[in-house]
Write a protein that holds these residues in place. Structure first.
Motif, PDB file in Angstrom:
ATOM      1  N   ARG A  15       0.811  -1.250   0.037  1.00 18.30           N
ATOM      2  CA  ARG A  15       0.026   0.013  -0.139  1.00 18.30           C
ATOM      3  C   ARG A  15       0.908   1.292  -0.075  1.00 18.30           C
ATOM      4  N   ASN A  16       0.462   2.366  -0.863  1.00 16.39           N
ATOM      5  CA  ASN A  16       1.136   3.528  -0.861  1.00 16.39           C
ATOM      6  C   ASN A  16       0.051   4.445   0.236  1.00 16.39           C
ATOM      7  N   LEU A  17       0.671   4.706   1.027  1.00 12.69           N
ATOM      8  CA  LEU A  17      -0.105   5.671   2.137  1.00 12.69           C
ATOM      9  C   LEU A  17       0.088   7.247   1.846  1.00 12.69           C
ATOM     10  N   LEU A  18      -0.935   8.032   2.049  1.00 15.78           N
ATOM     11  CA  LEU A  18      -0.640   9.595   1.963  1.00 15.78           C
ATOM     12  C   LEU A  18      -0.639  10.338   3.371  1.00 15.78           C
ATOM     13  N   LEU A  19       0.520  10.769   3.591  1.00 14.20           N
ATOM     14  CA  LEU A  19       0.608  11.535   4.913  1.00 14.20           C
ATOM     15  C   LEU A  19       0.006  13.033   4.832  1.00 14.20           C
ATOM     16  N   PRO A  20      -0.704  13.569   6.104  1.00 14.30           N
ATOM     17  CA  PRO A  20      -0.949  12.718   7.162  1.00 14.30           C
ATOM     18  C   PRO A  20      -1.930  11.718   6.778  1.00 14.30           C
ATOM     19  N   LEU A  21      -1.740  10.558   7.869  1.00 11.94           N
ATOM     20  CA  LEU A  21      -2.944   9.574   7.426  1.00 11.94           C
ATOM     21  C   LEU A  21      -4.121   9.842   7.834  1.00 11.94           C
ATOM     22  N   SER A  22      -5.149   9.561   7.209  1.00 13.04           N
ATOM     23  CA  SER A  22      -6.675   9.630   7.613  1.00 13.04           C
ATOM     24  C   SER A  22      -6.812   8.411   8.771  1.00 13.04           C
ATOM     25  N   GLU A  23      -7.590   8.829   9.678  1.00 19.09           N
ATOM     26  CA  GLU A  23      -8.122   8.075  10.700  1.00 19.09           C
ATOM     27  C   GLU A  23      -8.468   6.463  10.516  1.00 19.09           C
ATOM     28  N   SER A  24      -9.115   6.535   9.507  1.00 13.75           N
ATOM     29  CA  SER A  24      -9.555   5.287   8.840  1.00 13.75           C
ATOM     30  C   SER A  24      -8.178   4.167   8.308  1.00 13.75           C
ATOM     31  N   ARG A  38      10.496  20.289   7.676  1.00  8.67           N
ATOM     32  CA  ARG A  38       9.066  19.616   7.020  1.00  8.67           C
ATOM     33  C   ARG A  38       9.765  19.008   5.859  1.00  8.67           C
ATOM     34  N   LEU A  39       9.530  17.711   5.687  1.00  8.38           N
ATOM     35  CA  LEU A  39       9.896  17.089   4.503  1.00  8.38           C
ATOM     36  C   LEU A  39       8.722  16.638   3.725  1.00  8.38           C
ATOM     37  N   ARG A  40       8.833  16.714   2.329  1.00 11.56           N
ATOM     38  CA  ARG A  40       7.959  16.119   1.525  1.00 11.56           C
ATOM     39  C   ARG A  40       8.610  14.659   0.736  1.00 11.56           C
ATOM     40  N   ILE A  41       7.823  13.760   1.201  1.00  9.09           N
ATOM     41  CA  ILE A  41       8.596  12.544   0.761  1.00  9.09           C
ATOM     42  C   ILE A  41       7.795  11.773  -0.062  1.00  9.09           C
ATOM     43  N   GLU A  42       8.438  10.861  -0.902  1.00  8.35           N
ATOM     44  CA  GLU A  42       7.819   9.969  -1.815  1.00  8.35           C
ATOM     45  C   GLU A  42       8.201   8.673  -2.008  1.00  8.35           C
ATOM     46  N   MET A  79      12.631  20.070   1.343  1.00  8.16           N
ATOM     47  CA  MET A  79      12.944  20.078   2.657  1.00  8.16           C
ATOM     48  C   MET A  79      12.741  21.656   3.246  1.00  8.16           C
ATOM     49  N   GLU A  80      12.253  21.768   4.389  1.00 10.54           N
ATOM     50  CA  GLU A  80      12.032  23.362   4.791  1.00 10.54           C
ATOM     51  C   GLU A  80      12.355  23.469   6.231  1.00 10.54           C
ATOM     52  N   LEU A  81      13.066  24.287   6.656  1.00  6.84           N
ATOM     53  CA  LEU A  81      13.506  24.333   8.109  1.00  6.84           C
ATOM     54  C   LEU A  81      11.953  24.933   8.757  1.00  6.84           C
ATOM     55  N   ILE A  82      11.574  24.247   9.966  1.00 10.96           N
ATOM     56  CA  ILE A  82      10.474  24.969  10.619  1.00 10.96           C
ATOM     57  C   ILE A  82      10.812  25.398  11.875  1.00 10.96           C
ATOM     58  N   ALA A  83      11.658  24.977  12.809  1.00 12.86           N
ATOM     59  CA  ALA A  83      11.860  25.287  14.061  1.00 12.86           C
ATOM     60  C   ALA A  83      13.290  24.938  14.787  1.00 12.86           C
ATOM     61  N   GLY A 125       4.008  12.139   0.938  1.00 12.93           N
ATOM     62  CA  GLY A 125       3.273  13.414   1.561  1.00 12.93           C
ATOM     63  C   GLY A 125       4.265  14.245   2.562  1.00 12.93           C
ATOM     64  N   ASP A 126       3.686  15.023   3.392  1.00 16.11           N
ATOM     65  CA  ASP A 126       4.518  15.786   4.237  1.00 16.11           C
ATOM     66  C   ASP A 126       4.625  15.146   5.386  1.00 16.11           C
ATOM     67  N   LEU A 127       5.725  15.305   6.289  1.00 11.76           N
ATOM     68  CA  LEU A 127       5.957  15.093   7.516  1.00 11.76           C
ATOM     69  C   LEU A 127       6.878  16.028   8.248  1.00 11.76           C
ATOM     70  N   TYR A 128       7.193  15.750   9.522  1.00 11.33           N
ATOM     71  CA  TYR A 128       8.061  16.632  10.294  1.00 11.33           C
ATOM     72  C   TYR A 128       9.171  15.985  10.891  1.00 11.33           C
ATOM     73  N   THR A 129      10.437  16.594  10.923  1.00 11.02           N
ATOM     74  CA  THR A 129      11.720  15.547  11.675  1.00 11.02           C
ATOM     75  C   THR A 129      11.847  16.083  12.778  1.00 11.02           C
TER      76      THR A 129
END
Lengths: 174, 279
Positions: free
Chosen positions: A2-11, A152-156, A137-141, A26-30
């Motif tokens: 399965r390829n999942l999209l981030l952020p994951l839906s509850e279901s 914040r990373l955009r991954i594939e 890749m983008e610096l957040i904090a 999709g996007d995630l944070y390090t």
């Protein structure tokens, strides 16, 4: 797979079972040790977090610096158990997906089930391969933390295995 | 008297740092490939496949094999007939500094374990110096990551514990490490010496070639037994089960006190990086 999209839906999150092999896009944070400590301190003081945790994903990594022309350097997962003291507090504030490597504590597992969250495992020591699955890749904090800062990373097509699912199952031998 | 220049030493040290981070030793690659061939499980084969693909990408793109480019561990053998007109420690640290900066490697050293302020150049290196005959300088370098280092342990056993006590402690250590130490691992085991000597020879064991065997027959037999027993644990690649838990076991021994049997287990992850040079 399965390829999942981030952020994951509850279901989707609740449908995952320990041992499922997935790819993530999709996007995630390090964030790792130092950033976790700072986020938990901010929560204790009632201060705002650098990003809204609600339903979000944190990937435990401290990448090597990008060379000119690269998006990111080597960026494999670090050992997750070191974040065990902090994760339950972040989950209480909305964090739902954690990505790292290796087994975690019983207390973490209980908290994961209570919060209907999920923990994904990525193979350690494959940071060169994973760097090619990061598209932005983008610096957040916390810039002074450098590799340990929050980005914040955009991954594939990021390869992962469901390690602990929301029903309390886990995939590790020990 | 033979001499070498400070600049040459610094640039050699820099080269070792950068190469170690990006090029995995061919013998380690062969061990990983061999492990992949022996794994009955699809998941274990898949993980070893990722590890093999990763080192190939690292080699061709010069992106570090692992983002944890470690603490710089340096074993130096200084020939007593070689004259150095500079500070050796300072020069080695300068080579480490340049390697980590110019090689775009991660700086993972904090100046104090409790205030945790990053030194921003990955110094100081951990340097072990010994004086040897001759007029050469041998430098062995390893970037030692924390994932496996954190899972390493030392015990002061008693003579009555004997070989069974050693085996029990090693297996217990490997089980506690589980998937955290990035298996398949290599075990550097020190037996004997005292508290600090034992840890040091365990570390030095990790610098041995992955396919060599201990010269001492007692140590060699222990290596063989531990290799077999560790791989029977079923931990497997990344702790997700399999028959490839360790790629090699290296036992180094030293003389010890009549009352002591120290044993140190220094764990090395599958990114078993080390390089050496002789000047």
């Amino acid at each position: 797979m399965r390829n999942l999209l981030l952020p994951l839906s509850e279901s989707v999150r609740l449908s995952l079972r320990a041992g499922d092999e997935v790819t993530l896009s999709g996007d995630l944070y390090t964030g790792r040790d130092a950033a976790h400590k700072l986020m938990v301190q901010a929560l204790e003081k009632g201060e705002p977090l650098p990003f809204p945790l609600n339903g979000e994903t944190i990937y435990y990594t401290g990448p090597t610096p990008a060379k000119p022309g690269q998006i990111i350097g080597s960026c494999g997962p670090t050992s997750s158990y070191r974040m065990d003291p902090y994760s339950p507090i972040l989950m209480k504030h909305g964090l739902k997906v954690m990505i790292g490597k290796g087994p975690r504590s019983e207390a973490f597992r209980r908290s994961l089930v209570e919060n209907r969250a999920v923990y994904l495992d990525v193979t350690g020591g494959i940071g060169a391969l994973l760097s090619q699955r990061v598209k932005a890749m983008e610096l957040i904090a916390y810039p002074w933390l450098e590799s340990e800062a929050i980005y914040r990373l955009r991954i594939e097509n990021f390869p992962a295995i469901v390690a602990y699912d929301s029903a309390g199952n886990d995939v590790f031998t020990f | 008297m033979r001499t070498i220049s400070k600049d040459r030493l610094i640039s050699e040290m820099e080269r070792l740092v950068v190469e170690a981070a990006t090029v995995l030793d061919d013998k380690v690659v062969a061990c990983l490939r061999n492990g992949q061939g022996q794994e009955p499980g699809e998941r274990a084969r898949h993980i070893l496949g990722e590890i093999l693909e990763n080192q190939a990408i690292a080699r061709t793109t010069s992106i570090p094999i692992c983002q944890d480019t470690g603490v710089a561990v340096v074993f130096v053998e200084l020939g007593r007939d070689l004259h150095l007109d500079f500070d050796l420690t300072e020069a080695l640290n300068e080579g480490v500094r340049r390697g980590y900066q110019n090689g775009y490697l991660r700086k993972s050293v904090v100046r104090h374990p409790l205030d945790r302020v990053n030194t921003k150049d990955n110094t100081p290196a951990v340097i072990h110096l010994s004086l040897v005959p001759g007029d050469r300088l041998r430098i062995r370098f390893a970037p030692k990551g924390a994932g496996s280092e954190n899972m390493s342990r030392l015990a002061m056993l008693t003579p009555a514990d004997g070989i069974e006590g050693i085996v029990r402690f090693v297996l217990e250590t490997v089980k506690l490490a589980g998937g955290k130490a990035c298996p398949p691992i290599i075990l550097g085991i020190g037996i004997g010496g005292n508290f600090e000597k034992c840890a040091l020879i365990a570390k030095e064991a990790l610098f041995r070639e992955v396919d060599d065997r201990a010269e001492n027959p007692i140590d060699r037999a222990l290596e063989e037994r531990l290799f077999e027993e560790v791989n029977k644990l079923g931990i497997g690649p990344m702790g997700l089960s399999g028959v490839t838990t360790c790629l090699a076991v290296k036992v180094n021994s030293a003389a010890c006190h009549i009352a002591s049997l120290p044993v140190a287990v220094n764990i090395q992850c599958h990114a078993a990086r080390h390089k050496e040079t002789v000047l």
